[in-house]
Write a protein that holds these residues in place. Structure first.
Motif, PDB file in Angstrom:
ATOM      1  N   PRO A 138     -49.119 -19.743 -11.711  1.00 28.02           N
ATOM      2  CA  PRO A 138     -48.347 -20.590 -10.800  1.00 28.02           C
ATOM      3  C   PRO A 138     -49.102 -21.752 -10.145  1.00 28.02           C
ATOM      4  O   PRO A 138     -48.493 -22.791  -9.900  1.00 28.02           O
ATOM      5  N   PRO A 139     -50.423 -21.640  -9.878  1.00 28.01           N
ATOM      6  CA  PRO A 139     -51.064 -22.792  -9.225  1.00 28.01           C
ATOM      7  C   PRO A 139     -51.234 -24.009 -10.134  1.00 28.01           C
ATOM      8  O   PRO A 139     -51.679 -25.068  -9.687  1.00 28.01           O
ATOM      9  N   LEU A 140     -50.900 -23.885 -11.418  1.00 28.40           N
ATOM     10  CA  LEU A 140     -51.154 -24.961 -12.379  1.00 28.40           C
ATOM     11  C   LEU A 140     -50.304 -26.203 -12.091  1.00 28.40           C
ATOM     12  O   LEU A 140     -49.109 -26.089 -11.813  1.00 28.40           O
ATOM     13  N   ALA A 141     -50.914 -27.379 -12.183  1.00 30.16           N
ATOM     14  CA  ALA A 141     -50.175 -28.649 -12.077  1.00 30.16           C
ATOM     15  C   ALA A 141     -49.321 -28.810 -13.349  1.00 30.16           C
ATOM     16  O   ALA A 141     -49.570 -28.128 -14.344  1.00 30.16           O
ATOM     17  N   PRO A 142     -48.338 -29.712 -13.339  1.00 32.09           N
ATOM     18  CA  PRO A 142     -47.545 -29.928 -14.565  1.00 32.09           C
ATOM     19  C   PRO A 142     -48.442 -30.341 -15.736  1.00 32.09           C
ATOM     20  O   PRO A 142     -49.297 -31.210 -15.592  1.00 32.09           O
ATOM     21  N   VAL A 143     -48.278 -29.652 -16.863  1.00 28.94           N
ATOM     22  CA  VAL A 143     -49.035 -29.987 -18.080  1.00 28.94           C
ATOM     23  C   VAL A 143     -48.067 -29.973 -19.248  1.00 28.94           C
ATOM     24  O   VAL A 143     -47.026 -29.307 -19.184  1.00 28.94           O
ATOM     25  N   PRO A 144     -48.378 -30.705 -20.324  1.00 28.04           N
ATOM     26  CA  PRO A 144     -47.437 -30.724 -21.456  1.00 28.04           C
ATOM     27  C   PRO A 144     -47.407 -29.415 -22.243  1.00 28.04           C
ATOM     28  O   PRO A 144     -46.365 -29.010 -22.755  1.00 28.04           O
ATOM     29  N   ALA A 145     -48.537 -28.755 -22.366  1.00 26.87           N
ATOM     30  CA  ALA A 145     -48.583 -27.547 -23.223  1.00 26.87           C
ATOM     31  C   ALA A 145     -49.843 -26.758 -22.932  1.00 26.87           C
ATOM     32  O   ALA A 145     -50.779 -27.246 -22.301  1.00 26.87           O
ATOM     33  N   ALA A 146     -49.830 -25.531 -23.420  1.00 24.84           N
ATOM     34  CA  ALA A 146     -51.030 -24.688 -23.280  1.00 24.84           C
ATOM     35  C   ALA A 146     -51.039 -23.680 -24.416  1.00 24.84           C
ATOM     36  O   ALA A 146     -49.997 -23.362 -25.005  1.00 24.84           O
ATOM     37  N   LEU A 147     -52.223 -23.207 -24.714  1.00 17.91           N
ATOM     38  CA  LEU A 147     -52.366 -22.108 -25.681  1.00 17.91           C
ATOM     39  C   LEU A 147     -52.574 -20.833 -24.873  1.00 17.91           C
ATOM     40  O   LEU A 147     -53.510 -20.765 -24.068  1.00 17.91           O
ATOM     41  N   HIS A 148     -51.666 -19.879 -25.071  1.00 20.62           N
ATOM     42  CA  HIS A 148     -51.784 -18.620 -24.327  1.00 20.62           C
ATOM     43  C   HIS A 148     -52.346 -17.545 -25.246  1.00 20.62           C
ATOM     44  O   HIS A 148     -51.786 -17.261 -26.305  1.00 20.62           O
ATOM     45  N   LEU A 149     -53.457 -16.969 -24.816  1.00 15.07           N
ATOM     46  CA  LEU A 149     -54.074 -15.875 -25.577  1.00 15.07           C
ATOM     47  C   LEU A 149     -53.940 -14.621 -24.728  1.00 15.07           C
ATOM     48  O   LEU A 149     -54.655 -14.470 -23.724  1.00 15.07           O
ATOM     49  N   ALA A 150     -53.008 -13.772 -25.088  1.00 13.51           N
ATOM     50  CA  ALA A 150     -52.793 -12.556 -24.286  1.00 13.51           C
ATOM     51  C   ALA A 150     -53.813 -11.500 -24.693  1.00 13.51           C
ATOM     52  O   ALA A 150     -54.142 -11.350 -25.878  1.00 13.51           O
ATOM     53  N   GLY A 151     -54.298 -10.787 -23.687  1.00 12.66           N
ATOM     54  CA  GLY A 151     -55.171  -9.639 -23.983  1.00 12.66           C
ATOM     55  C   GLY A 151     -56.640  -9.974 -24.088  1.00 12.66           C
ATOM     56  O   GLY A 151     -57.462  -9.083 -24.273  1.00 12.66           O
ATOM     57  N   THR A 152     -56.997 -11.275 -23.986  1.00 14.36           N
ATOM     58  CA  THR A 152     -58.427 -11.579 -24.013  1.00 14.36           C
ATOM     59  C   THR A 152     -59.020 -11.228 -22.647  1.00 14.36           C
ATOM     60  O   THR A 152     -58.297 -11.045 -21.679  1.00 14.36           O
ATOM     61  N   ALA A 153     -60.338 -11.142 -22.607  1.00 13.37           N
ATOM     62  CA  ALA A 153     -60.970 -10.544 -21.423  1.00 13.37           C
ATOM     63  C   ALA A 153     -61.865 -11.524 -20.679  1.00 13.37           C
ATOM     64  O   ALA A 153     -62.218 -12.597 -21.170  1.00 13.37           O
ATOM     65  N   ARG A 154     -62.164 -11.115 -19.498  1.00 16.38           N
ATOM     66  CA  ARG A 154     -63.153 -11.815 -18.676  1.00 16.38           C
ATOM     67  C   ARG A 154     -64.090 -10.767 -18.080  1.00 16.38           C
ATOM     68  O   ARG A 154     -63.635  -9.687 -17.707  1.00 16.38           O
ATOM     69  N   ILE A 155     -65.356 -11.085 -18.044  1.00 15.64           N
ATOM     70  CA  ILE A 155     -66.268 -10.161 -17.364  1.00 15.64           C
ATOM     71  C   ILE A 155     -66.839 -10.823 -16.114  1.00 15.64           C
ATOM     72  O   ILE A 155     -66.977 -12.039 -16.051  1.00 15.64           O
ATOM     73  N   GLY A 156     -67.150  -9.994 -15.110  1.00 14.09           N
ATOM     74  CA  GLY A 156     -67.912 -10.454 -13.945  1.00 14.09           C
ATOM     75  C   GLY A 156     -69.378 -10.254 -14.293  1.00 14.09           C
ATOM     76  O   GLY A 156     -69.842  -9.115 -14.406  1.00 14.09           O
ATOM     77  N   GLY A 157     -70.088 -11.346 -14.521  1.00 13.90           N
ATOM     78  CA  GLY A 157     -71.461 -11.259 -15.033  1.00 13.90           C
ATOM     79  C   GLY A 157     -72.364 -10.372 -14.195  1.00 13.90           C
ATOM     80  O   GLY A 157     -73.096  -9.541 -14.721  1.00 13.90           O
ATOM     81  N   ARG A 158     -72.287 -10.571 -12.866  1.00 13.02           N
ATOM     82  CA  ARG A 158     -73.193  -9.784 -12.011  1.00 13.02           C
ATOM     83  C   ARG A 158     -72.833  -8.301 -12.043  1.00 13.02           C
ATOM     84  O   ARG A 158     -73.705  -7.443 -12.071  1.00 13.02           O
ATOM     85  N   LEU A 159     -71.526  -8.015 -12.036  1.00 16.45           N
ATOM     86  CA  LEU A 159     -71.106  -6.603 -12.070  1.00 16.45           C
ATOM     87  C   LEU A 159     -71.552  -5.942 -13.368  1.00 16.45           C
ATOM     88  O   LEU A 159     -72.071  -4.817 -13.377  1.00 16.45           O
TER      89      LEU A 159
END
Ligand SMILES: Cc1cc2nc3c(=O)[nH]c(=O)nc-3n(C[C@H](O)[C@H](O)[C@H](O)COP(=O)(O)OP(=O)(O)OC[C@H]3O[C@@H](n4cnc5c(N)ncnc54)[C@H](O)[C@@H]3O)c2cc1C
Length: 248
Positions: A138-159
């Motif tokens: 929701p915070p995204l400004a208006p954009v024409p398009a995006a590529l959505h990759l569901a299920g990909t991950a993010r890690i917290g490096g320090r954790l």
């Protein structure tokens, strides 16, 4: 004498130490904790399928790394780590204009091919319009398009780094704060010194991130690892931030 002396306690050195300790080796990890080490700054995006399909070596490495995470997480759980800092939050790659949207369509085809080829760590890849992108973030400004990759991950490096180090310690590794220097003698053997004191080791692993090349140079070993400046900005967004907060 250690079987393995790991120089650098970022995510790479910590991972080496953890895997070596799990394999039953006697491990010492030494970290200088330099300001600006990459692990604390990295965005931690683990997104196989993001690429242009042209760099086979890179893409294969990314796919294998992503595929390794489930096994690594199972091992860390086994070693008592409950919050290693891994979240499957998905990814949105944003096009801010039509030219970028065209480029993203190509990236989207590569992501779909990766999915079709069974690359793990990605559930679904789809081009979405700006409205759907804003629903997802929701915070995204208006954009024409995006590529959505569901299920990909993010890690917290320090954790993740801390979980790997604790896991290594539980498996007998020693973790020290210090400055390692290397010297090569006349017989071409390499000697390591922690804060000036010799630290005998069967194997020395240089995992010193952006500081690796100068360490290699101390023993005449050219290491093509160069610092690259990068910045990431992380917002807490109540609508999107998973419980627990992947922001450390
Ligand atoms: C802004 C930014 C965004 C990024 N985003 C992503 C991303 O989305 N996905 C991704 O996969 N990667 C990303 N990266 C890259 C990723 O963060 C790094 O590749 C990774 O953290 C490198 O880890 P490292 O252990 O090699 O190095 P570092 O984390 O830099 O650790 C090296 C450690 O070695 C220590 N050291 C150095 N010399 C010595 C010595 N002589 N003796 C003892 N200790 C020593 C240092 O003090 C340091 O603690 C990003 C990086 C940045 C900066």
């Amino acid at each position: 004498m250690s079987d393995v002396l790991v120089i650098g306690g970022g995510i790479v050195g910590s991972s080496v130490a953890y895997h070596a300790a799990r394999a039953g080796l006697g491990v010492t990890l030494v970290d200088r904790r330099d300001e600006g080490h990459a692990t604390a700054a990295g965005a931690g995006i683990i997104a196989p399928g993001v690429g242009d399909g042209e760099s086979d070596g890179h893409n294969a490495l990314v796919a294998q790394a992503a595929a390794h995470y489930p096994r690594l997480l199972a091992h860390l759980t086994e070693d008592g780590e409950e919050e290693p800092g891994y979240w499957r939050v998905g990814a949105l790659v944003i096009a801010t204009n039509e030219a970028e949207a065209d480029f993203l369509a190509g990236a989207g085809r590569f992501a779909e091919e990766s999915l079709g080829a069974g690359v793990p760590g990605i559930d679904r890849a789809a081009m979405v319009d700006g409205a759907v992108a804003r629903e997802l973030f929701p915070p995204l400004a208006p954009v024409p398009a995006a590529l959505h990759l569901a299920g990909t991950a993010r890690i917290g490096g320090r954790l993740m780094r801390d979980a790997l180090q604790r896991g290594a310690q539980r498996r007998g590794a020693t973790i020290l704060r210090g400055d390692v220097a290397l010297r090569r003698d006349d017989r071409r053997s390499v000697h390591a010194f922690i804060d000036g004191r010799q630290a005998p080791a069967e194997t020395v692993v240089i995992a010193a991130g952006a500081w690796s090349a100068p360490l290699g140079a101390e023993i005449g070993l050219p290491l093509p690892v160069f610092p690259q400046r990068g910045r990431s900005r992380i917002w807490r967004c109540p609508a999107t931030t998973p419980t627990g907060g992947p922001w450390s």
